[in-house]
Each structure stands twice: as C-alpha cells, then as structure tokens.
Scaffold this active site. Structure first.
Site, PDB file in Angstrom:
ATOM      1  N   SER A   1       1.860  -0.889  -0.195  1.00 42.03           N
ATOM      2  CA  SER A   1      -0.060   0.070   0.138  1.00 42.03           C
ATOM      3  C   SER A   1       0.679   1.182  -0.295  1.00 42.03           C
ATOM      4  O   SER A   1       1.321   1.782   0.987  1.00 42.03           O
ATOM      5  CB  SER A   1      -1.047   0.351   1.452  1.00 42.03           C
ATOM      6  OG  SER A   1      -1.346   1.381   1.207  1.00 42.03           O
TER       7      SER A   1
ATOM      8  N   HIS B   1      -1.563  -1.598  -3.754  1.00 43.32           N
ATOM      9  CA  HIS B   1      -2.779  -1.035  -3.236  1.00 43.32           C
ATOM     10  C   HIS B   1      -3.237   0.729  -2.960  1.00 43.32           C
ATOM     11  O   HIS B   1      -2.344   1.187  -3.039  1.00 43.32           O
ATOM     12  CB  HIS B   1      -2.788  -1.750  -2.369  1.00 43.32           C
ATOM     13  CG  HIS B   1      -4.044  -1.644  -1.201  1.00 43.32           C
ATOM     14  ND1 HIS B   1      -4.853  -1.947  -1.493  1.00 43.32           N
ATOM     15  CD2 HIS B   1      -4.506  -0.573   0.189  1.00 43.32           C
ATOM     16  CE1 HIS B   1      -6.033  -1.567  -0.787  1.00 43.32           C
ATOM     17  NE2 HIS B   1      -5.594  -0.699  -0.262  1.00 43.32           N
TER      18      HIS B   1
ATOM     19  N   ASP C   1      -5.161   3.567  -1.995  1.00 47.30           N
ATOM     20  CA  ASP C   1      -5.865   4.172  -1.052  1.00 47.30           C
ATOM     21  C   ASP C   1      -6.042   5.571  -1.267  1.00 47.30           C
ATOM     22  O   ASP C   1      -5.656   6.647  -0.859  1.00 47.30           O
ATOM     23  CB  ASP C   1      -5.040   4.452   0.805  1.00 47.30           C
ATOM     24  CG  ASP C   1      -4.976   2.599   0.689  1.00 47.30           C
ATOM     25  OD1 ASP C   1      -6.289   2.047   0.747  1.00 47.30           O
ATOM     26  OD2 ASP C   1      -4.167   2.409   1.395  1.00 47.30           O
TER      27      ASP C   1
ATOM     28  N   MET D   1      -8.958   8.820   0.134  1.00 44.00           N
ATOM     29  CA  MET D   1     -10.126   8.747   1.606  1.00 44.00           C
ATOM     30  C   MET D   1     -10.216  10.048   1.279  1.00 44.00           C
ATOM     31  O   MET D   1      -9.483  11.401   0.411  1.00 44.00           O
ATOM     32  CB  MET D   1      -8.901   8.953   2.870  1.00 44.00           C
ATOM     33  CG  MET D   1      -8.390   7.840   2.973  1.00 44.00           C
ATOM     34  SD  MET D   1      -7.471   8.046   4.770  1.00 44.00           S
ATOM     35  CE  MET D   1      -6.292   5.675   4.390  1.00 44.00           C
TER      36      MET D   1
ATOM     37  N   HIS E   1      -8.415   1.150  -3.356  1.00 43.02           N
ATOM     38  CA  HIS E   1      -9.630   1.033  -2.299  1.00 43.02           C
ATOM     39  C   HIS E   1     -10.109   2.622  -2.483  1.00 43.02           C
ATOM     40  O   HIS E   1      -9.456   3.537  -1.957  1.00 43.02           O
ATOM     41  CB  HIS E   1      -8.505   0.795  -1.485  1.00 43.02           C
ATOM     42  CG  HIS E   1      -9.491   0.578   0.568  1.00 43.02           C
ATOM     43  ND1 HIS E   1      -8.907   0.409   1.725  1.00 43.02           N
ATOM     44  CD2 HIS E   1     -10.889   0.552   0.272  1.00 43.02           C
ATOM     45  CE1 HIS E   1      -9.565   0.059   2.168  1.00 43.02           C
ATOM     46  NE2 HIS E   1     -10.744  -0.116   1.939  1.00 43.02           N
TER      47      HIS E   1
ATOM     48  N   MET F   1     -11.928   4.724   0.033  1.00 45.16           N
ATOM     49  CA  MET F   1     -12.199   4.988   1.480  1.00 45.16           C
ATOM     50  C   MET F   1     -13.516   6.390   1.428  1.00 45.16           C
ATOM     51  O   MET F   1     -12.716   7.176   2.175  1.00 45.16           O
ATOM     52  CB  MET F   1     -11.684   4.885   2.560  1.00 45.16           C
ATOM     53  CG  MET F   1     -11.065   3.614   2.583  1.00 45.16           C
ATOM     54  SD  MET F   1      -9.148   3.291   3.728  1.00 45.16           S
ATOM     55  CE  MET F   1      -8.782   3.472   2.324  1.00 45.16           C
TER      56      MET F   1
ATOM     57  N   MET G   1     -11.621  -5.652   6.382  1.00 48.86           N
ATOM     58  CA  MET G   1     -10.496  -4.800   6.667  1.00 48.86           C
ATOM     59  C   MET G   1     -10.123  -5.598   7.887  1.00 48.86           C
ATOM     60  O   MET G   1     -11.178  -5.900   8.830  1.00 48.86           O
ATOM     61  CB  MET G   1     -11.382  -2.974   7.090  1.00 48.86           C
ATOM     62  CG  MET G   1     -12.161  -2.187   5.746  1.00 48.86           C
ATOM     63  SD  MET G   1     -10.319  -1.902   4.551  1.00 48.86           S
ATOM     64  CE  MET G   1      -9.356  -1.202   5.923  1.00 48.86           C
TER      65      MET G   1
ATOM     66  N   ASP H   1      -6.550  -6.197   4.657  1.00 46.53           N
ATOM     67  CA  ASP H   1      -5.765  -4.796   4.673  1.00 46.53           C
ATOM     68  C   ASP H   1      -6.017  -4.462   5.968  1.00 46.53           C
ATOM     69  O   ASP H   1      -7.164  -4.206   6.870  1.00 46.53           O
ATOM     70  CB  ASP H   1      -6.898  -4.045   3.907  1.00 46.53           C
ATOM     71  CG  ASP H   1      -6.296  -3.100   3.901  1.00 46.53           C
ATOM     72  OD1 ASP H   1      -5.372  -1.983   4.391  1.00 46.53           O
ATOM     73  OD2 ASP H   1      -6.671  -1.771   3.476  1.00 46.53           O
TER      74      ASP H   1
ATOM     75  N   SER I   1       2.446   0.161   6.311  1.00 43.59           N
ATOM     76  CA  SER I   1       4.056   0.012   6.863  1.00 43.59           C
ATOM     77  C   SER I   1       5.101  -0.930   7.259  1.00 43.59           C
ATOM     78  O   SER I   1       6.042  -0.627   7.198  1.00 43.59           O
ATOM     79  CB  SER I   1       3.201   0.774   8.297  1.00 43.59           C
ATOM     80  OG  SER I   1       2.858  -0.428   9.156  1.00 43.59           O
TER      81      SER I   1
HETATM   82  C1  DX5 Z   1      -6.560   2.076   5.667  1.00 42.90           C
HETATM   83  C2  DX5 Z   1      -6.165   1.833   4.447  1.00 42.90           C
HETATM   84  C3  DX5 Z   1      -4.522   0.700   4.294  1.00 42.90           C
HETATM   85  C4  DX5 Z   1      -3.087   0.784   4.324  1.00 42.90           C
HETATM   86  C5  DX5 Z   1      -2.533  -0.073   5.366  1.00 42.90           C
HETATM   87  O1  DX5 Z   1      -7.580   2.849   6.600  1.00 42.90           O
HETATM   88  O2  DX5 Z   1      -6.676   0.614   3.613  1.00 42.90           O
HETATM   89  O3  DX5 Z   1      -4.374   0.134   2.879  1.00 42.90           O
HETATM   90  O4  DX5 Z   1      -2.363   1.608   4.650  1.00 42.90           O
HETATM   91  O5  DX5 Z   1      -1.890  -0.143   6.784  1.00 42.90           O
HETATM   92  P1  DX5 Z   1      -1.082  -0.714   7.452  1.00 42.90           P
HETATM   93  O6  DX5 Z   1      -0.310  -1.538   6.379  1.00 42.90           O
HETATM   94  O7  DX5 Z   1       0.383  -0.011   7.704  1.00 42.90           O
HETATM   95  O8  DX5 Z   1      -1.589  -1.586   8.390  1.00 42.90           O
HETATM   96 ZN    ZN Z   2      -6.249  -0.159   1.670  1.00 43.79          ZN
END
Ligand code: DX5
Ligand code: ZN
Length: 236
Positions: free
Chosen positions: A24, A49, A51, A53, A85, A87, A156, A191, A214
C-alpha cells in the site's frame, strides 16, 4: 483496466491470482513515489494498493486520480495491476475517473452506499474488477446479496483511515466465515496490520490478497520486507 466491460465469466488477470502481497503506497515516500513502486515491483510485487480517502467517510484526505495516472503506466509496464480502495462517500461518482486513470480494480465500501449491487455493475461496465470492502464492525452477511456481481471482497482487519494500526485479532475467524460464504471463485483481500506475524494466518484463513503498508514502506528495506511477508504468507 480493460476497454471491455467485465462480467462474471471474464477471467481475472494473472497479477491478482494466487497468494499476493499488495504494497500500500499510503505509507510510501510520495516525494519519490515512482522509485518506491519500482523497489517493490522489482522484488516481485504485482498488485499495488492505492488508498483513497475523502475526509468524510474517514477523517484523512489522501490521493486521487491524478496520482493514480502518475503511476499506472509504470505498474502496467512492469506486469502489475493497481488495486484502488475507495474510502469515500458517494463512491459511484468517482468510478469513471479512477477507471480512466488506470485502475484495474475498484473497491468501494459497503457502508458508504445503499446501492452496492449497482456499484458493482458500474465498475464492471468500466472494465475493472468490482470490489466491495467491509469495516471490522460490519458482518460478512452484508455482502451476501452480491453473489455473481463481485470479483473481490476486502475484509478490513483494522478500522479504515490510517496506516500502522494494530491488527484486529478476531480477523482470521471473520475471514474464514467470509470464505465459506463467498465460495472459492472470489478474491478475498485483507487490509490493515499485515506483516510477517499475521500474513501466514490470513492465508490459512482463506485470504489470497494481503495489503501491507507500514510493514513494507515503513521498513528501511521495502524490497526485503516485501519478500519476508511473501515468504510468511506462502510458507516458503
Ligand atoms: C487503511 C488503508 C490501508 C493501509 C494499511 O485504512 O486502507 O491500506 O495502508 O496500512 P498498514 O499495512 O500499515 O496497516
Ligand atoms: Zn487500503
């Protein structure tokens, strides 16, 4: 993305098949995003991936189609796919822009729309894999009406919104229940909090696509972190 609409019979691209670790880029260094993507793809990653938001569905604001367009060619030329993804509220307003920017799959949240079935149809019409995500507090049965319409289900394993949160320990059982509800033909993705400690259990529970942010980009050596998580997931 493909130029052709998808349906239940359209083959899933190879890059999504089998056990896959999907880095990600939320945790990447955006000042050198192309180089960070290259590092993990050189190490074997084929699913990136992405993300998104909106500051509404979840508090933070991240990235959109312009950034996607900036990396999509690089990912595709290396034989990979971009897993988007969303959100965000009102996800259906954004599908076309993300498809045009190079998304291969588009995942919306079940909690963000009363029209999940229509969303899946709209995403497939754009030639992308249709994905639906559920929050930790949403039961697996929430997606049972989407049979035959959905290519990818994201369970999730943290609450959406931030990287680096602890893995929710009841997740393996939930993924097992989702696998038994959804059958074998649907991709099941997890995820949040995925790393060497959790990837193996997730694979045993029935997930095949494992997002890691991370644990990869927060590491001093993202390529090596990717390889170690991949080894943990495949038991190799
Ligand atoms: C969080 C995201 C994830 C995020 C996961 O809402 O959807 O994709 O990058 O991060 P880690 O792997 O650090 O939990
Ligand atoms: Zn994600």
């Amino acid at each position: 993305m493909s130029d052709q609409p998808r349906n239940a019979e359209t083959p899933v691209p190879d890059a999504f098949q089998g056990i896959r670790i999907a880095p990600s880029i939320l945790s990447a260094d955006f000042g050198r995003l192309g180089a960070q993507v290259a590092e993990v793809m050189d190490a074997g990653a084929r699913v990136i991936h992405f993300d998104v938001m909106d500051g509404q569905f979840v508090p933070p604001i991240t990235i959109g189609p312009l950034v996607l367009a900036g990396i999509a060619d690089q990912v595709h030329e290396a034989g990979g796919v971009v897993d988007v993804h969303l959100m965000i509220e009102n996800p259906d307003r954004q599908f076309e822009d993300f498809a045009k920017a190079g998304a291969d799959s588009i995942i919306f949240h079940e909690e963000a729309t009363p029209h999940a079935h229509r969303c899946c149809h709209a995403i497939r019409e754009l030639g992308c894999l249709a994905g639906v995500a559920i929050n930790p507090g949403t039961p697996v049965e929430a997606v049972s009406g989407l049979e035959g319409m959905v290519d990818e289900i994201l369970v999730m394993t943290v609450n959406p919104g931030w990287g680096g949160q602890p893995f929710i320990e009841t997740s393996p059982d939930k993924v097992r229940r989702m696998r038994s509800l959804a059958g074998e033909d649907v991709l099941i993705e997890v995820d949040g909090g995925i790393g060497t400690r959790t990837a193996g259990t997730m694979a045993e529970s029935g997930a095949t696509l494992m997002v890691a942010g991370s644990a990869i980009f927060g590491s001093a050596d993202p390529a090596r972190a990717y390889e170690e998580i991949h080894a943990a997931a495949t038991g190799s």
